[in-house]
Design a protein around this motif. Structure first.
Motif, PDB file in Angstrom:
ATOM      1  N   GLU A   1      73.400 119.689  43.791  1.00  0.00           N
ATOM      2  CA  GLU A   1      73.819 119.366  42.426  1.00  0.00           C
ATOM      3  C   GLU A   1      72.591 118.768  41.610  1.00  0.00           C
ATOM      4  O   GLU A   1      71.983 119.346  40.614  1.00  0.00           O
ATOM      5  N   ASN A   2      72.300 117.448  41.800  1.00  0.00           N
ATOM      6  CA  ASN A   2      71.303 116.695  40.868  1.00  0.00           C
ATOM      7  C   ASN A   2      69.839 117.083  40.747  1.00  0.00           C
ATOM      8  O   ASN A   2      69.327 117.412  39.519  1.00  0.00           O
ATOM      9  N   ILE A   3      69.338 117.553  42.055  1.00  0.00           N
ATOM     10  CA  ILE A   3      67.873 118.269  41.906  1.00  0.00           C
ATOM     11  C   ILE A   3      67.939 119.370  41.487  1.00  0.00           C
ATOM     12  O   ILE A   3      67.132 119.386  40.289  1.00  0.00           O
ATOM     13  N   PRO A   4      68.735 120.361  41.850  1.00  0.00           N
ATOM     14  CA  PRO A   4      68.826 121.692  41.144  1.00  0.00           C
ATOM     15  C   PRO A   4      68.818 121.790  39.784  1.00  0.00           C
ATOM     16  O   PRO A   4      68.202 122.329  38.800  1.00  0.00           O
TER      17      PRO A   4
ATOM     18  N   VAL B   1      53.505 115.820  41.424  1.00  0.00           N
ATOM     19  CA  VAL B   1      53.178 115.917  42.792  1.00  0.00           C
ATOM     20  C   VAL B   1      53.469 114.448  43.670  1.00  0.00           C
ATOM     21  O   VAL B   1      53.928 114.700  44.661  1.00  0.00           O
ATOM     22  N   SER B   2      53.388 113.429  42.908  1.00  0.00           N
ATOM     23  CA  SER B   2      53.739 111.996  43.536  1.00  0.00           C
ATOM     24  C   SER B   2      54.954 112.167  43.854  1.00  0.00           C
ATOM     25  O   SER B   2      55.505 111.222  45.014  1.00  0.00           O
ATOM     26  N   VAL B   3      56.204 112.394  43.003  1.00  0.00           N
ATOM     27  CA  VAL B   3      57.360 112.360  43.334  1.00  0.00           C
ATOM     28  C   VAL B   3      57.626 113.483  44.613  1.00  0.00           C
ATOM     29  O   VAL B   3      58.433 113.107  45.444  1.00  0.00           O
ATOM     30  N   ILE B   4      57.007 114.709  44.754  1.00  0.00           N
ATOM     31  CA  ILE B   4      57.285 115.598  45.716  1.00  0.00           C
ATOM     32  C   ILE B   4      56.776 114.866  46.897  1.00  0.00           C
ATOM     33  O   ILE B   4      57.569 115.098  48.085  1.00  0.00           O
ATOM     34  N   ASP B   5      55.796 114.301  46.792  1.00  0.00           N
ATOM     35  CA  ASP B   5      55.185 113.448  48.061  1.00  0.00           C
ATOM     36  C   ASP B   5      56.155 112.592  48.429  1.00  0.00           C
ATOM     37  O   ASP B   5      56.312 112.406  49.650  1.00  0.00           O
ATOM     38  N   HIS B   6      56.876 111.866  47.606  1.00  0.00           N
ATOM     39  CA  HIS B   6      57.797 110.796  48.044  1.00  0.00           C
ATOM     40  C   HIS B   6      58.771 111.545  48.882  1.00  0.00           C
ATOM     41  O   HIS B   6      59.315 110.885  49.779  1.00  0.00           O
ATOM     42  N   PHE B   7      59.396 112.542  48.049  1.00  0.00           N
ATOM     43  CA  PHE B   7      60.364 113.370  48.825  1.00  0.00           C
ATOM     44  C   PHE B   7      60.222 113.720  50.121  1.00  0.00           C
ATOM     45  O   PHE B   7      60.870 113.484  51.198  1.00  0.00           O
ATOM     46  N   ALA B   8      58.870 114.035  50.341  1.00  0.00           N
ATOM     47  CA  ALA B   8      58.499 114.548  51.649  1.00  0.00           C
ATOM     48  C   ALA B   8      58.494 113.612  52.762  1.00  0.00           C
ATOM     49  O   ALA B   8      58.527 113.610  53.860  1.00  0.00           O
ATOM     50  N   GLU B   9      58.237 112.214  52.061  1.00  0.00           N
ATOM     51  CA  GLU B   9      58.413 111.284  53.298  1.00  0.00           C
ATOM     52  C   GLU B   9      59.483 110.831  53.790  1.00  0.00           C
ATOM     53  O   GLU B   9      59.976 110.157  54.717  1.00  0.00           O
TER      54      GLU B   9
ATOM     55  N   GLY C   1      63.247 115.301  54.150  1.00  0.00           N
ATOM     56  CA  GLY C   1      62.438 115.605  53.032  1.00  0.00           C
ATOM     57  C   GLY C   1      62.218 116.929  52.941  1.00  0.00           C
ATOM     58  O   GLY C   1      61.972 117.406  51.648  1.00  0.00           O
ATOM     59  N   GLU C   2      61.752 117.838  53.832  1.00  0.00           N
ATOM     60  CA  GLU C   2      61.299 119.098  53.788  1.00  0.00           C
ATOM     61  C   GLU C   2      62.475 119.941  53.083  1.00  0.00           C
ATOM     62  O   GLU C   2      62.243 120.914  52.228  1.00  0.00           O
ATOM     63  N   GLU C   3      63.716 119.641  53.429  1.00  0.00           N
ATOM     64  CA  GLU C   3      64.766 120.328  52.656  1.00  0.00           C
ATOM     65  C   GLU C   3      64.749 120.227  50.964  1.00  0.00           C
ATOM     66  O   GLU C   3      64.992 120.987  50.144  1.00  0.00           O
ATOM     67  N   ILE C   4      64.351 118.872  50.700  1.00  0.00           N
ATOM     68  CA  ILE C   4      64.208 118.482  49.229  1.00  0.00           C
ATOM     69  C   ILE C   4      63.081 119.317  48.629  1.00  0.00           C
ATOM     70  O   ILE C   4      63.058 119.867  47.550  1.00  0.00           O
ATOM     71  N   VAL C   5      61.893 119.176  49.583  1.00  0.00           N
ATOM     72  CA  VAL C   5      60.823 119.752  49.031  1.00  0.00           C
ATOM     73  C   VAL C   5      60.807 121.387  48.777  1.00  0.00           C
ATOM     74  O   VAL C   5      60.235 121.838  47.940  1.00  0.00           O
ATOM     75  N   ALA C   6      61.793 121.757  49.654  1.00  0.00           N
ATOM     76  CA  ALA C   6      61.900 123.154  49.712  1.00  0.00           C
ATOM     77  C   ALA C   6      62.422 123.669  48.313  1.00  0.00           C
ATOM     78  O   ALA C   6      62.336 124.990  47.803  1.00  0.00           O
ATOM     79  N   LEU C   7      63.131 122.748  47.688  1.00  0.00           N
ATOM     80  CA  LEU C   7      63.935 123.034  46.247  1.00  0.00           C
ATOM     81  C   LEU C   7      62.790 123.136  45.364  1.00  0.00           C
ATOM     82  O   LEU C   7      63.028 124.048  44.441  1.00  0.00           O
ATOM     83  N   PHE C   8      61.775 122.406  45.187  1.00  0.00           N
ATOM     84  CA  PHE C   8      60.567 122.343  44.445  1.00  0.00           C
ATOM     85  C   PHE C   8      59.917 123.808  44.607  1.00  0.00           C
ATOM     86  O   PHE C   8      59.558 124.332  43.707  1.00  0.00           O
ATOM     87  N   ARG C   9      59.753 123.904  45.901  1.00  0.00           N
ATOM     88  CA  ARG C   9      58.766 125.288  46.338  1.00  0.00           C
ATOM     89  C   ARG C   9      59.460 126.350  45.877  1.00  0.00           C
ATOM     90  O   ARG C   9      58.712 127.385  45.499  1.00  0.00           O
ATOM     91  N   ALA C  10      60.744 126.479  45.849  1.00  0.00           N
ATOM     92  CA  ALA C  10      61.506 127.546  45.510  1.00  0.00           C
ATOM     93  C   ALA C  10      61.455 127.839  43.852  1.00  0.00           C
ATOM     94  O   ALA C  10      62.079 128.807  43.405  1.00  0.00           O
ATOM     95  N   SER C  11      60.954 126.989  43.193  1.00  0.00           N
ATOM     96  CA  SER C  11      60.715 127.386  41.689  1.00  0.00           C
ATOM     97  C   SER C  11      59.277 127.528  41.504  1.00  0.00           C
ATOM     98  O   SER C  11      58.451 126.692  41.300  1.00  0.00           O
ATOM     99  N   PRO C  12      59.092 128.838  41.103  1.00  0.00           N
ATOM    100  CA  PRO C  12      57.778 129.292  41.158  1.00  0.00           C
ATOM    101  C   PRO C  12      57.048 128.514  40.031  1.00  0.00           C
ATOM    102  O   PRO C  12      55.861 128.052  39.898  1.00  0.00           O
TER     103      PRO C  12
END
Ligand SMILES: N[C@@H](CCC(=O)N[C@@H](CS)C(=O)NCC(=O)O)C(=O)O
Length: 258
Positions: free
Chosen positions: A160-163, A195-203, A207-218
Motif C-alpha cells: 500500500e504505502n510505497i506503491p 537513489v540514497s533512499v533506494i540504497d537505504h531500502f536495499a540494506e 530489501g530486494e522486494e522493496i527495491v523491486a517496486l521502484f525498479r518496476a516503475s520505468p
C-alpha cells in the motif's frame, strides 16, 4: 572538544557558538571549496549520510568520511547528540553543521543542484522532503516497529504505502517530460536523494522486494539510472568505502528481522 557547565559539571553538547563570529562562519560556509576540508561523521550505513556522500562525489571536492568509534563519548561533539555532522575547516577555523537535511541543502546549493530558479528550488526541496519522509516513516513504522508487528507492517508498506507513493510521483515525472529528473531539465538534489533512499531500502532484510517496486516503475527507475550515469557518482559507488558502508548497513538492519 567536550566542555562542562561551571555549576553542575554536566557534559555539554557542542555549541553552535564558536570562537569565530557568525559572520566569519558565514564566510567559511561560502569559501572556495578548494581551500576547505570537509569531514562527514556518520555510522557505517547509508541512511542519513548517503545523500551528502553522493553530493560530495558529484562536487569533486576535498572531503572524507569518518565513523564514530566511541559514540557514547563522541556524542558530546555534536550539538544534538546525533549524527550526521559535517565539520568544515579552513585556515585554523572550524564550524559544524548538523541535521541531514541542513547538510544536504548546504551541499546541494554549493554544487548547483537546486534547479535554475527559486521556483524550481522549492519544488525540488518538496520532492526531497517527500522522499525523506518515506524513509523516515518506514524506519519508524516498518523497520523498527514492535517486533510482533514487523511482518504485518512490511506487507502494508510494500502493498500500500510505497506503491501509493510511487504512483503519485509517477504523475509528476510524466508531467516533467519523463526525462529522468523530478523537476526541470537537469540533475538535482531530489534525483540524488531518491537513489540514497533506494540504497537505504536495499540494506534492509527483504530489501530486494522493496527495491523491486521502484525498479518496476520505468519513470522512477529512469531517475535512478540518470543519477548513476554521472561518472563521479558512479566512481563513488564503485569505491571500497561505499561497499563497506553498504555492508555495514546490512549488518545493522539485519536486527530488524521482518
Ligand atoms: N533529524 C536528525 C536525525 C539524526 C539521527 O537520528 N541520527 C542517528 C543515526 S541514524 C544517531 O546519530 N543516533 C545516535 C544516538 O542516538 O545516540 C537528522 O536528520 O540528522
Amino acid at each position: 572538544m567536550t566542555t562542562t557547565t561551571a555549576t553542575s559539571g554536566k557534559q555539554l553538547f557542542r555549541s553552535f557558538h564558536t570562537e569565530s563570529s557568525n559572520e566569519e562562519n558565514a564566510r567559511l560556509l561560502t569559501a572556495d571549496p578548494k581551500t576547505v576540508d570537509y569531514e562527514l561523521i556518520y555510522f557505517k550505513i547509508s541512511c542519513l549520510a548517503a545523500t551528502a556522500r553522493h553530493l560530495f562525489a558529484f562536487g569533486k571536492i576535498n572531503w572524507k568520511n569518518s565513523f564514530p568509534t566511541d559514540w557514547d563519548e563522541e556524542k558530546y561533539d555534536s550539538p544534538f547528540g546525533l549524527t550526521p555532522l559535517l565539520h568544515i575547516r579552513s585556515q585554523g577555523k572550524e564550524l559544524t553543521l548538523t541535521e541531514s537535511i541542513v547538510i544536504d541543502f548546504y551541499l546541494a546549493k554549493k554544487f548547483d543542484l537546486l534547479g535554475s530558479n527559486e521556483y524550481e528550488e522549492h519544488v525540488i526541496k518538496a520532492f526531497y522532503s517527500s522522499i525523506h519522509a518515506l524513509r523516515d516513516r518506514s524506519l519508524r513504522c516498518m523497520t523498527w516497529t514492535y517486533a510482533d508487528k514487523r511482518k504485518e507492517a512490511f506487507e502494508t508498506w510494500t502493498t500500500e504505502n510505497i506503491p501509493r507513493w510511487i504512483k503519485i510521483k509517477e504523475q509528476h515525472l510524466e508531467r516533467n517530460g519523463s526525462n529522468g529528473h523530478f523537476f526541470g531539465e537537469k540533475l538535482s538534489l531530489a534525483d540524488i536523494h531518491l537513489v540514497s533512499v533506494i540504497d537505504h531500502f536495499a540494506e534492509l532484510p527483504r530489501g530486494e522486494e522493496i527495491v523491486a517496486l521502484f525498479r518496476a516503475s520505468p519513470l522512477l527507475w529512469k531517475v535512478h539510472e540518470t543519477v548513476l550515469a554521472n561518472p563521479d557518482i558512479a566512481a563513488w559507488r564503485e569505491s571500497d568505502e561505499f561497499k563497506e558502508i553498504v555492508k555495514g548497513g546490512k549488518i545493522v538492519y539485519a536486527k530488524s528481522r521482518f
